[in-house]
Design an enzyme around this catalytic site. Sequence first.
Site, short mmCIF file in Angstrom:
data_model
loop_
_atom_site.label_atom_id
_atom_site.label_comp_id
_atom_site.label_asym_id
_atom_site.label_seq_id
_atom_site.Cartn_x
_atom_site.Cartn_y
_atom_site.Cartn_z
N GLY A 234 0.80 -1.22 0.00
CA GLY A 234 0.00 0.00 0.00
C GLY A 234 0.83 1.27 0.00
N HIS A 235 0.14 2.38 -0.16
CA HIS A 235 0.75 3.70 -0.29
C HIS A 235 1.59 4.09 0.93
CE1 HIS A 235 -1.88 5.80 2.64
NE2 HIS A 235 -2.78 4.90 2.28
N ASP A 236 2.68 4.79 0.67
CA ASP A 236 3.54 5.37 1.71
C ASP A 236 4.23 4.35 2.60
OD1 ASP A 236 3.09 8.43 1.51
OD2 ASP A 236 1.05 7.63 1.52
N THR A 237 4.17 3.10 2.23
CA THR A 237 4.87 2.08 3.01
C THR A 237 6.37 2.11 2.69
OG1 THR A 237 3.05 0.57 3.47
CG2 THR A 237 5.20 -0.44 3.15
N ALA A 254 1.20 3.16 4.68
CA ALA A 254 1.96 3.85 5.74
C ALA A 254 2.56 2.90 6.77
CB ALA A 254 1.08 4.90 6.41
#
Length: 331
Positions: A234-237, A254
Amino acid sequence: MKFSKPQPAATLAQLVGGKVLGDPNHAVTGINEIHRVEAGDLTFVDVEKYFKKALGSKADTILINQEVAPPAGKVLIYVADPFSAFNQLTEHFRPRTPLSLSGPTPSDVPGLKLGRNVVLGENVVIGPNVEIGHNVVIGSNVQIGAGTLIYPNVTVYDNTQIGEGCTLQAGVVLGGEAFYYKRRAWGREKMLSKGNVILENYVEVGANSTIDRGVTSPTSIGEHTKIDNLVQIGHDTVIGKRCILAALVGVAGACTIEDDCVIWGQVGIPSGVTIGKGAVLMAKSGVISSLEGGKVYAGMPATEWMHKLRVYASIDRLPELIQKLEASGKA
């Protein structure tokens, strides 16, 4: 996301029709979602139970939907709908790149091999000895390091950075939009995705795996990390160096996975948690909170492996224990 030059809080407030609470000349150097904020950033909060977290974060400027006194050293921008205002600002400072219909074909890159039906956007930088298979789509402003191998039917979105010696198996998608929505009376409003994906050197991504770009900062994968087939990140990980992620792992937005972690098949990791350096998660583990490094975990919820073995052994003995209790008349 960092601005090319600092922006006064008053300018940002004007762009979203907001009211500055504090110093209107306060300099804002960037804009980031709450999980990735740094000093100088603007972020947003629109739910009262998260006010304390936002106001106490590293962010210097906060979009907020209540007129409250700003903490020392911070500036608030009061606006009725901080979520939409945040989207307005990210779109203003990093507008969506239009579809490129006439991207160039590199002709002077040593050792470059291009398959049939390869589509390249604008400003694509490709290192030497790269091989790009058939039917691959590369967006604009993408960087591909030397010696990288891209198999057929891969899609790489705009602004992605791929290091040297990487391998992208068939069907990989890098840079899809974040799965991030706010509920509205009419449906759900999408959080715009203005970050990117960064693969460091010698990363391998397995067939049909997907890595979403960040909301305002990168989703990044450390060097020598290997990702199996059918993995979702997922995003920002942020995933560290030398990690292993087996097939069907799902990592939400995240998250932080530190160096040298091993995550076996079908593990699920929810948003915002940290997996410590060197942790091992056995297959089908269900993570519900951050885990310390250097330990082996299993089960749902994921707990230390030896503890979980004792739990499983106790469960197997339950029928025998119940029979003994019934026989003793204590059941």
